[in-house]
Scaffold this motif. Sequence first.
Motif, short mmCIF file in Angstrom:
data_model
loop_
_atom_site.label_atom_id
_atom_site.label_comp_id
_atom_site.label_asym_id
_atom_site.label_seq_id
_atom_site.Cartn_x
_atom_site.Cartn_y
_atom_site.Cartn_z
N SER A 144 -16.05 -1.64 -40.58
CA SER A 144 -15.81 -2.24 -41.90
C SER A 144 -17.07 -3.00 -42.30
O SER A 144 -17.84 -3.46 -41.45
CB SER A 144 -14.61 -3.18 -41.88
N THR A 145 -17.28 -3.12 -43.61
CA THR A 145 -18.33 -3.97 -44.15
C THR A 145 -17.69 -4.85 -45.21
O THR A 145 -16.67 -4.50 -45.80
CB THR A 145 -19.48 -3.16 -44.76
N ARG A 146 -18.31 -6.00 -45.48
CA ARG A 146 -17.71 -6.94 -46.43
C ARG A 146 -18.77 -7.46 -47.39
O ARG A 146 -19.95 -7.54 -47.06
CB ARG A 146 -17.00 -8.09 -45.70
N GLY A 175 -2.48 -13.00 -47.48
CA GLY A 175 -3.69 -13.54 -46.89
C GLY A 175 -4.24 -12.80 -45.69
O GLY A 175 -5.23 -13.23 -45.10
N ALA A 176 -3.61 -11.69 -45.31
CA ALA A 176 -4.06 -10.92 -44.15
C ALA A 176 -4.40 -9.49 -44.56
O ALA A 176 -3.73 -8.90 -45.42
CB ALA A 176 -3.00 -10.91 -43.06
N ILE A 177 -5.43 -8.94 -43.93
CA ILE A 177 -5.78 -7.53 -44.09
C ILE A 177 -5.19 -6.77 -42.91
O ILE A 177 -5.42 -7.15 -41.75
CB ILE A 177 -7.30 -7.32 -44.11
N TYR A 178 -4.43 -5.72 -43.19
CA TYR A 178 -3.85 -4.89 -42.14
C TYR A 178 -4.50 -3.50 -42.18
O TYR A 178 -4.75 -2.96 -43.25
CB TYR A 178 -2.34 -4.74 -42.34
N ALA A 179 -4.77 -2.97 -41.00
CA ALA A 179 -5.41 -1.66 -40.90
C ALA A 179 -4.74 -0.85 -39.80
O ALA A 179 -4.53 -1.34 -38.68
CB ALA A 179 -6.90 -1.81 -40.59
N LEU A 180 -4.41 0.41 -40.14
CA LEU A 180 -3.77 1.32 -39.19
C LEU A 180 -4.83 2.28 -38.66
O LEU A 180 -5.38 3.09 -39.40
CB LEU A 180 -2.66 2.11 -39.89
N LYS A 181 -5.10 2.19 -37.37
CA LYS A 181 -6.11 3.02 -36.73
C LYS A 181 -5.46 3.99 -35.75
O LYS A 181 -4.57 3.60 -34.99
CB LYS A 181 -7.12 2.14 -35.98
N ALA A 203 -5.32 -6.56 -37.59
CA ALA A 203 -5.21 -7.52 -38.69
C ALA A 203 -6.42 -8.44 -38.69
O ALA A 203 -7.01 -8.73 -37.64
CB ALA A 203 -3.93 -8.34 -38.58
N SER A 204 -6.78 -8.88 -39.88
CA SER A 204 -7.83 -9.88 -40.05
C SER A 204 -7.27 -11.02 -40.89
O SER A 204 -6.68 -10.79 -41.95
CB SER A 204 -9.05 -9.28 -40.76
N HIS A 205 -7.45 -12.23 -40.39
CA HIS A 205 -7.01 -13.42 -41.11
C HIS A 205 -8.20 -14.25 -41.59
O HIS A 205 -8.02 -15.40 -42.01
CB HIS A 205 -6.10 -14.26 -40.22
N ASP A 206 -9.39 -13.65 -41.55
CA ASP A 206 -10.60 -14.34 -41.99
C ASP A 206 -11.42 -13.48 -42.95
O ASP A 206 -12.64 -13.43 -42.90
CB ASP A 206 -11.45 -14.79 -40.80
N ASP A 207 -10.70 -12.76 -43.82
CA ASP A 207 -11.34 -11.94 -44.86
C ASP A 207 -12.26 -10.88 -44.30
O ASP A 207 -13.31 -10.57 -44.87
CB ASP A 207 -12.11 -12.82 -45.85
N GLY A 208 -11.85 -10.28 -43.19
CA GLY A 208 -12.60 -9.16 -42.65
C GLY A 208 -13.76 -9.51 -41.76
O GLY A 208 -14.51 -8.60 -41.35
N SER A 209 -13.94 -10.78 -41.42
CA SER A 209 -15.02 -11.14 -40.48
C SER A 209 -14.73 -10.61 -39.10
O SER A 209 -15.63 -10.13 -38.39
CB SER A 209 -15.21 -12.66 -40.44
N THR A 210 -13.46 -10.67 -38.70
CA THR A 210 -13.03 -10.15 -37.40
C THR A 210 -11.68 -9.46 -37.55
O THR A 210 -10.90 -9.78 -38.46
CB THR A 210 -12.90 -11.28 -36.36
#
Length: 372
Positions: A144-146, A175-181, A203-210
């Motif tokens: 991912s890139t942000r 507030g969370a990003i979810y991704a299905l891999k 899931a990311s709870h820091d806007d995609g940083s981790t």
Amino acid sequence: MAVSVSPPSFNSFAVTPQAGELRLFVDHEKTGRSGHLGHAAFQRHDGEVFAFYPSCSSDDPGRHGTSGHSAAGWMEYKRSSDGGQSWSAPEPLAYSQQNYLNKTGSAIFTEKGILTDNGTIVLFHLISDISVDALWEPYLVPTSTRSTDDGLTWSDPVEIGVEKGRVYGAFYLDGAIYALKFRNDAVVDFCGTTDEHIYTLYASHDDGSTFTEVSDLPFNTLGRGYGTLCALNDGRLIAYVYHKRDEEYLDYCISSDQGRNWSAPQKSRFAKRIRNPQMIAFKGGYFLHGRSGSYGPVQGKGHFVLYYSRDGVNWDDGRYLAMRTQGQGAYSNSIVVTIPGTGAQRLRIQASHAYSNDSTNICEWFIDLIDD
């Protein structure tokens, strides 16, 4: 989160253009290019829409031996400030184009885009090993890139997990990003071939940083590939996956606790069959679109098909938006677009459509709730 008490029926929606008509978003035929997968899109808080698409060679057939079914290329995008009625000139996505032009032996395809509450944009990328073959498989570790400046510049890539595979679905909720891999390198097949090939929710709870692992989904993955992820109107998560030996049904499971636990898998029927599905919530109901299968009767396979559901589980008989007359196509994505200055919302669907052999253009459709 409020539950929609009375979702509309499909007859409450207008589809533009009408079934059987095509509206070109990208005319690859003019330049002899092609583009199959990689249809990410997002809309900034100021209303600007970014829509991505692949630009690939139509000369290198890959191991399938069909002109245009190629991963030899990069991502581009167009921008719209009027909700998708008009579009800017195309621009390359530097991360993808530079990687390809530098002859790294890989190609990068952008499949999902997320906008967070504070305006951060996160893109998810499939990394394809094309060092031996111009097809998308095998897969490397997805990234991912942000961007924190409205898509003008992008961060260094962040890997989604450590295993090779592909992110099939992503969305933003509370507030969370979810991704299905799908953790499958696709060396043997893009569908699962061993018990080690599993679907994992990140899931990311820091806007995609981790990104961190949330859970492994309880699907039998043998013969399964492709997937889609959506939030139901009551806040539950639903994941669907494709089974290549049973294209009339998708397996699904549901989570009521933000993806930590999942129900036992069940099946939903899709009368006109379905492959590479994409699901999205819109106006209290749900749409799901993709290819009408790749196996079985010739007259019913390879078309671009759209289904509607009021509950996200039971689907109508579907309708064809584009009929296959050439080779493979119908890789797609969709986004709910807010029209700047009006607040009105419409659903935009984008898909590849073959114009010669497996060389494809990119088409678009809009769905509006009548008398919204």
